[in-house]
Design an enzyme around this catalytic site. Sequence first.
Site, PDB file in Angstrom:
ATOM      1  N   ARG A   1      28.706  17.710 -41.164  1.00 19.74           N
ATOM      2  CA  ARG A   1      27.476  16.908 -41.053  1.00 19.74           C
ATOM      3  C   ARG A   1      27.433  15.737 -40.322  1.00 19.74           C
ATOM      4  O   ARG A   1      28.513  15.190 -40.145  1.00 19.74           O
ATOM      5  CB  ARG A   1      27.103  16.629 -42.404  1.00 19.74           C
ATOM      6  CG  ARG A   1      27.196  17.503 -43.462  1.00 19.74           C
ATOM      7  CD  ARG A   1      26.144  18.823 -43.228  1.00 19.74           C
ATOM      8  NE  ARG A   1      24.778  18.231 -43.266  1.00 19.74           N
ATOM      9  CZ  ARG A   1      23.713  19.024 -42.549  1.00 19.74           C
ATOM     10  NH1 ARG A   1      23.961  20.152 -41.992  1.00 19.74           N
ATOM     11  NH2 ARG A   1      22.575  18.349 -42.449  1.00 19.74           N
TER      12      ARG A   1
ATOM     13  N   GLU B   1      15.377  18.333 -42.183  1.00 19.36           N
ATOM     14  CA  GLU B   1      16.416  17.478 -42.916  1.00 19.36           C
ATOM     15  C   GLU B   1      16.582  17.344 -44.504  1.00 19.36           C
ATOM     16  O   GLU B   1      17.514  17.400 -45.057  1.00 19.36           O
ATOM     17  CB  GLU B   1      16.340  15.922 -42.308  1.00 19.36           C
ATOM     18  CG  GLU B   1      16.284  15.855 -40.798  1.00 19.36           C
ATOM     19  CD  GLU B   1      17.480  16.109 -40.168  1.00 19.36           C
ATOM     20  OE1 GLU B   1      18.587  16.398 -40.836  1.00 19.36           O
ATOM     21  OE2 GLU B   1      17.746  16.365 -38.913  1.00 19.36           O
TER      22      GLU B   1
ATOM     23  N   ASN C   1      19.237  18.897 -46.940  1.00 18.35           N
ATOM     24  CA  ASN C   1      19.835  18.024 -47.874  1.00 18.35           C
ATOM     25  C   ASN C   1      19.819  18.466 -49.248  1.00 18.35           C
ATOM     26  O   ASN C   1      20.847  18.437 -50.160  1.00 18.35           O
ATOM     27  CB  ASN C   1      19.571  16.495 -47.719  1.00 18.35           C
ATOM     28  CG  ASN C   1      19.754  15.828 -46.504  1.00 18.35           C
ATOM     29  OD1 ASN C   1      21.024  16.256 -46.148  1.00 18.35           O
ATOM     30  ND2 ASN C   1      19.370  14.677 -46.328  1.00 18.35           N
TER      31      ASN C   1
HETATM   32  N1  ADP Z   1      19.344  15.638 -51.803  1.00 17.99           N
HETATM   33  C1  ADP Z   1      20.417  15.151 -51.930  1.00 17.99           C
HETATM   34  N2  ADP Z   1      21.187  15.163 -52.986  1.00 17.99           N
HETATM   35  C2  ADP Z   1      22.543  14.682 -53.136  1.00 17.99           C
HETATM   36  N3  ADP Z   1      22.973  13.802 -52.182  1.00 17.99           N
HETATM   37  C3  ADP Z   1      22.201  13.823 -50.924  1.00 17.99           C
HETATM   38  C4  ADP Z   1      20.802  14.411 -50.917  1.00 17.99           C
HETATM   39  N4  ADP Z   1      20.506  13.850 -49.577  1.00 17.99           N
HETATM   40  C5  ADP Z   1      21.450  13.169 -48.923  1.00 17.99           C
HETATM   41  N5  ADP Z   1      22.458  13.115 -49.968  1.00 17.99           N
HETATM   42  C6  ADP Z   1      23.684  12.198 -49.575  1.00 17.99           C
HETATM   43  O1  ADP Z   1      23.147  11.412 -48.520  1.00 17.99           O
HETATM   44  C7  ADP Z   1      24.265  11.362 -47.442  1.00 17.99           C
HETATM   45  C8  ADP Z   1      23.551  11.168 -46.199  1.00 17.99           C
HETATM   46  O2  ADP Z   1      22.496  12.026 -45.967  1.00 17.99           O
HETATM   47  P1  ADP Z   1      22.083  12.443 -44.247  1.00 17.99           P
HETATM   48  O3  ADP Z   1      21.797  11.028 -43.737  1.00 17.99           O
HETATM   49  O4  ADP Z   1      20.956  13.417 -44.321  1.00 17.99           O
HETATM   50  O5  ADP Z   1      23.364  13.193 -43.739  1.00 17.99           O
HETATM   51  P2  ADP Z   1      24.193  14.284 -43.971  1.00 17.99           P
HETATM   52  O6  ADP Z   1      23.066  15.549 -44.321  1.00 17.99           O
HETATM   53  O7  ADP Z   1      24.361  14.875 -42.208  1.00 17.99           O
HETATM   54  O8  ADP Z   1      25.276  14.097 -44.533  1.00 17.99           O
HETATM   55  C9  ADP Z   1      24.589  12.859 -47.343  1.00 17.99           C
HETATM   56  O9  ADP Z   1      25.924  12.697 -46.956  1.00 17.99           O
HETATM   57  C10 ADP Z   1      24.834  12.968 -49.412  1.00 17.99           C
HETATM   58  O10 ADP Z   1      25.892  12.386 -49.587  1.00 17.99           O
END
Ligand code: ADP
Lengths: 116, 116, 146, 146
Positions: free
Chosen positions: C105, C47, C51
Site C-alpha cells: 500500500r 480509494e 480501503n
Molecule cells: N475503511 C477503513 N477501515 C479501517 N482502516 C482504514 C480504512 N481506511 C483507511 N484506513 C487506515 O488508514 C490508513 C491510510 O489509508 P490510505 O491513506 O488510504 O493508505 P493505504 O490504503 O495505502 O494504506 C490505512 O493504512 C489504514 O490503516
Amino acid sequence: MSLQIETAVSGDTLIVRLSGELDHHTAELVRERVEGELDRNRTPHLIMNFEGLGFMDSSGLGVILGRYKRVTAGGGRMALCSVNDQLLKLFEMSGMLKIIRIFGTESMALSETGVA
Amino acid sequence: MSLQIETAVSGDTLIVRLSGELDHHTAELVRERVEGELDRNRTPHLIMNFEGLGFMDSSGLGVILGRYKRVTAGGGRMALCSVNDQLLKLFEMSGMLKIIRIFGTESMALSETGVA
Amino acid sequence: MQNNHMELKFSARSQNESFARVTVAAFVSQLDPTVEELTEIKTVVSEAVTNAIIHGYEEQEGQVYIECSIIDGNIELIIEDQGRGIENVDEAREPLYTSKPEMERSGMGFTIMENFMDEIEIVSRTGVGTRVRMVKFLKNHSLAKH
Amino acid sequence: MQNNHMELKFSARSQNESFARVTVAAFVSQLDPTVEELTEIKTVVSEAVTNAIIHGYEEQEGQVYIECSIIDGNIELIIEDQGRGIENVDEAREPLYTSKPEMERSGMGFTIMENFMDEIEIVSRTGVGTRVRMVKFLKNHSLAKH
Ligand SMILES: Nc1ncnc2c1ncn2[C@@H]1O[C@H](COP(=O)(O)OP(=O)(O)O)[C@@H](O)[C@H]1O
Ligand SMILES: Nc1ncnc2c1ncn2[C@@H]1O[C@H](COP(=O)(O)OP(=O)(O)O)[C@@H](O)[C@H]1O
C-alpha cells in the site's frame, strides 16, 4: 480481466506495457508478472509504459514503488514513460517524481536505462 | 441528452433519424419533435431511421405506434429502416411487423413511401 | 438540474472496485462534469472502496455502502463500511502512512481524496466501521441544465 | 466465479432509467455475457424501472430499489417500488394491456420481461407496492472464470 500486461526485453532492460485499469484488483497481476519476468530474464533495469492505461489509483503507486525498490536494490535503474495528466498528478502528489524519472516515449526511456 | 434526432424532408416524406438511446426519458422528445415537423412540413408520409440507435425499450414502441396512428389517420404511409436485431425482436413481439413495413436502407424505404 | 440521489450496497470484493467507479461515474455524468472531474471522482471512489475492502474488512466478507447525492449541481459522496475502524484518524490521513506496507500500500489514499475533493470528513470507530463523506463542487455546475 | 450481490436505490426520476441500465450492465458484465444477453438485461431493467416511475409512483416522488445477485453464474434481478401497486396482475401481464394508453404506453413491458428472462415473478399489493423478480440463465456460465 480489465488489465492487459505486455512485456519485452531490450538489452538489459525489461519493458512492461500496461493497458486497461490498474487498481487494487489488478495490481496483484502486475506485481506477479513483473517479478516473474525480472527473475526469468535477469534484466537489471525496468521501464514501465503507461500508454494504454485508462485508469490508475494509489494501488498502482504501491505496485510501481514496490518494483522500484527491487530494481534499485539490485543496482538497476527504473524509468516510466507515456504518462497522462491524471497519472502525473498522482506521481507528483506521492513524491515519486523525485525518485523515478519519466520520459515521453519508450525509446527515450530506453536511452536512459540502456546505458550501462 | 442521450438521444439525438435529425430530420429531413424528401418529397412528401418526413425522414426522422434517431441516434443514442430511446427510452421513456427520451421518448417525449421524439414525440414532440416528430409531431412538430409533421405539422410544419405537412408531409403525409413518415420514415423512421434507426441506424444510430444503440438502445430502445417498449417506450420506443409506444412512440412509434403513436406516430403510425397519426400518419395513417391522415392517409399517409409509414416505414422503418436500418433496424438491428434487438429492435427487430421488439417489433416482432409487439406485432408491429404486421402493420409497419421495415426496409434495409432509407432509400429503399423512400421508394415505398415516395410513390404517391 | 434537479437534485438527485442514489444508494449502492455491494459485497466487499475487489472485482467490485471497478463496478463502484462505473456506477458513481454514470450517476454523476448527468451533471456534465469535465473529463478531469470525472476521473478525480472515479479515483476517490476507488480509494475509499479499496480501503473498506482491504482495511475495513481485511478482505473478509462484508458490505460496502455508497451514497451519492446531487445537490444544487454539486456532488456529495459517502462511502461506508462496518469493518474494524481506524484507531487514529489523524495518523491515517498523513501522506504515505499505511498500516499495511507489506501489501505494497502506498499510504496515499486519503491524501488523494483530500486533493481531488473540496471537502472530506472521516468518522470512524474501532469495531464499528468507517464513514468517509466527501463533497466536490463542479466547475460548470451553474451551466448544467437538463 | 464466486457469487456476488449488489443493491441499488435511487430517486424515481426518468433520467435515472439509463443510470439503472448502466449499473446493472456493469455489475453483470463480470460474467462475460454475450452482447445479446447484455442488451436483454438492460431492456428488462429499463422496462421494470420505467413501470415503477410511471405506474408505481405516477411520476411523483419515490424510490426505486434494484437487487442483483450472481448465483452460480446466473443472474437474479429484483426491481421494486413502494407505489400504488397493481390491482390485477394477470391482466397487467397480457401483451398490449396498458392502463395508460393516453401516455402512448405500448403495454409490452411485462411481455418483454417474460421473453428476455427465464423466470419472472410479480408480487404486488395495491397501496403497498410492486416487486418484480426475474432470473436469467447465461449461456456460457459454466465457462465463466475470473
Ligand atoms: N475503511 C477503513 N477501515 C479501517 N482502516 C482504514 C480504512 N481506511 C483507511 N484506513 C487506515 O488508514 C490508513 C491510510 O489509508 P490510505 O491513506 O488510504 O493508505 P493505504 O490504503 O495505502 O494504506 C490505512 O493504512 C489504514 O490503516
Ligand atoms: N410498478 C408498477 N406499479 C403499478 N402498476 C404497474 C407497475 N408495473 C406495471 N403496472 C401495470 O401493468 C400494466 C402493464 O405493464 P406493461 O406491460 O409494462 O405495459 P405499459 O408500461 O406499457 O403500460 C401497466 O399499464 C400498469 O397498469
